[in-house]
Design a protein around this motif. Structure first.
Motif, PDB file in Angstrom:
ATOM      1  N   ASP A 254       0.806  -1.220   0.000  1.00  0.00           N
ATOM      2  CA  ASP A 254       0.000   0.000   0.000  1.00  0.00           C
ATOM      3  C   ASP A 254       0.838   1.268   0.000  1.00  0.00           C
ATOM      4  N   GLU A 255       2.109   1.194   0.415  1.00  0.00           N
ATOM      5  CA  GLU A 255       2.922   2.401   0.485  1.00  0.00           C
ATOM      6  C   GLU A 255       4.401   2.058   0.357  1.00  0.00           C
ATOM      7  N   TYR A 256       5.204   3.084   0.133  1.00  0.00           N
ATOM      8  CA  TYR A 256       6.652   2.907   0.026  1.00  0.00           C
ATOM      9  C   TYR A 256       7.246   2.574   1.398  1.00  0.00           C
ATOM     10  N   PRO A 257       8.289   1.749   1.435  1.00  0.00           N
ATOM     11  CA  PRO A 257       8.971   1.510   2.704  1.00  0.00           C
ATOM     12  C   PRO A 257       9.808   2.723   3.102  1.00  0.00           C
ATOM     13  N   THR A 258       9.905   2.975   4.382  1.00  0.00           N
ATOM     14  CA  THR A 258      10.753   4.055   4.862  1.00  0.00           C
ATOM     15  C   THR A 258      12.208   3.591   4.868  1.00  0.00           C
ATOM     16  N   PRO A 259      13.171   4.511   4.908  1.00  0.00           N
ATOM     17  CA  PRO A 259      14.581   4.089   5.016  1.00  0.00           C
ATOM     18  C   PRO A 259      14.834   3.267   6.272  1.00  0.00           C
ATOM     19  N   GLU A 260      14.134   3.625   7.372  1.00  0.00           N
ATOM     20  CA  GLU A 260      14.299   2.875   8.616  1.00  0.00           C
ATOM     21  C   GLU A 260      13.860   1.426   8.427  1.00  0.00           C
ATOM     22  N   GLU A 261      12.719   1.233   7.771  1.00  0.00           N
ATOM     23  CA  GLU A 261      12.226  -0.115   7.508  1.00  0.00           C
ATOM     24  C   GLU A 261      13.185  -0.869   6.598  1.00  0.00           C
ATOM     25  N   ALA A 262      13.628  -0.209   5.531  1.00  0.00           N
ATOM     26  CA  ALA A 262      14.511  -0.863   4.562  1.00  0.00           C
ATOM     27  C   ALA A 262      15.854  -1.233   5.184  1.00  0.00           C
ATOM     28  N   ALA A 263      16.341  -0.405   6.108  1.00  0.00           N
ATOM     29  CA  ALA A 263      17.646  -0.661   6.731  1.00  0.00           C
ATOM     30  C   ALA A 263      17.629  -1.923   7.581  1.00  0.00           C
ATOM     31  N   ASN A 264      16.447  -2.335   8.009  1.00  0.00           N
ATOM     32  CA  ASN A 264      16.329  -3.511   8.868  1.00  0.00           C
ATOM     33  C   ASN A 264      15.987  -4.785   8.103  1.00  0.00           C
ATOM     34  N   VAL A 265      15.915  -4.693   6.784  1.00  0.00           N
ATOM     35  CA  VAL A 265      15.603  -5.869   5.957  1.00  0.00           C
ATOM     36  C   VAL A 265      16.883  -6.660   5.685  1.00  0.00           C
TER      37      VAL A 265
END
Length: 332
Positions: A254-265
């Motif tokens: 539904d939305e773009y991932p935030t940098p914070e979210e992406a950094a934890n992938v």
């Protein structure tokens, strides 16, 4: 500054915002880059997606032209196989009459979107892309005020000028057709990170003068994320890295991932390779690095115009990126 800088905006729906917010942000961005001195502002056509709000670029550019003063506005682009060339010509003849000398008509060959979108736009039928060359020729004729030989109609309102046609592509097919028809050509490197210089070479080498253009005119569009430091730019780019990977995997959220979210992938080896490969579709860095890489890109393509597409999940950082890019060129 000899290199022209332009903008492609896809009206991304950023985290915490609505589609209406996204369209309002597009308007504010157009006004912002108009004042900064960018050359063009194009908006895209996407359907049935929750992350991109721009589904009707021909309507959106009318609003943008009314809210800006100098910058050219246009479509990047109209997915022509879905539509009547006659209707598209009339829409853009109206726009040219309202805003003479400021309208660009960018068109694309690929139907785009999910299969259901293609059928929904064509009354249950799949668009015939094989007719695209004939469609483009008809469109060019209508825009120039000529009467169709079979239907005996002209696209109105008539006028002394018509908007330039830019053919958009991510392969060599549209490049060759643009050259044969004497239209301008943009390579979408933000879609395909490979083969762009070869496509542009084919365009320049095969170009045939037309009533539209006597000389070839090319540009390249690419994702760019610019921040005060390389470290911050790389951090902001993590969200785009993850979003591109998700789309490739058919993971439409539904939305773009935030940098914070992406950094934890945690990526698998294959996913890490895809992220590295997709970096060919973008330029990331501080102002000096970005300016140097954009200049190198323009030289490789033999063009004097770069179309920048910045997607960051912070509105402030998106605007800052465009500011830093223009400042870097003006100070160089």
């Amino acid at each position: 500054m000899s290199l022209k800088l332009s903008v492609l905006d896809q009206s991304p729906v950023l985290p915490g915002f609505t589609p209406q917010d996204a369209l309002n942000q597009t308007t504010e961005l157009a006004k912002f880059v108009d004042k900064l001195g960018y050359h063009r502002f194009w908006v895209s056509e996407h359907h049935s997606t929750k992350t991109l709000a721009g589904s009707a670029p021909e309507i959106l550019i009318t609003h943008l032209a009314a809210n800006t003063e100098r910058i050219r506005v246009g479509t990047g682009g109209i997915l022509l196989p879905h539509y009547s060339s006659f209707k598209v010509a009339e829409m853009f003849r109206v726009l040219e009459s309202l805003y003479p000398g400021r309208i660009d008509l960018g068109i694309g060959r690929a139907p785009g979107g999910m299969p259901g979108v293609n059928y929904a736009l064509n009354k249950g039928k799949y668009p015939n892309v094989q007719d695209y060359p004939q469609q483009v020729q008809e469109l060019m004729s209508y825009l120039q005020g000529r009467k169709h030989q079979t239907y005996k109609v002209k696209a109105t309102p008539l006028g002394d000028t018509w908007p330039p046609i830019w053919m958009l592509g991510s392969s060599g097919t549209s490049a060759t057709l643009a050259a044969q028809l004497g239209a301008s050509y943009t390579f979408a490197q933000f879609i395909n990170g490979e083969g762009g210089t070869g496509a542009m070479d084919a365009y320049f080498n095969c170009f045939q003068p037309s009533e539209y253009r006597q000389e070839p005119e090319g540009s390249v569009a690419i994702f760019v994320i610019c921040a005060p430091t390389e470290k911050e730019a790389e951090y902001l780019a993590k969200s785009l890295d993850l979003q591109l990977l998700r789309v490739e995997n058919g993971d439409f959220r539904d939305e773009y991932p935030t940098p914070e979210e992406a950094a934890n992938v945690t990526y698998t080896y294959f996913e890490e390779e895809r992220v590295r490969h997709n970096r060919n579709r973008m330029i990331v860095g501080d102002p000096v690095q970005v300016r140097e890489r954009l200049e190198q890109l323009a030289k490789a393509y033999r063009v004097n115009e770069i179309i920048v597409n910045t997607i960051a999940t912070s509105t402030e950082k998106r605007f800052e990126s465009y500011q830093l890019i223009m400042d870097a060129f003006q100070k160089a």
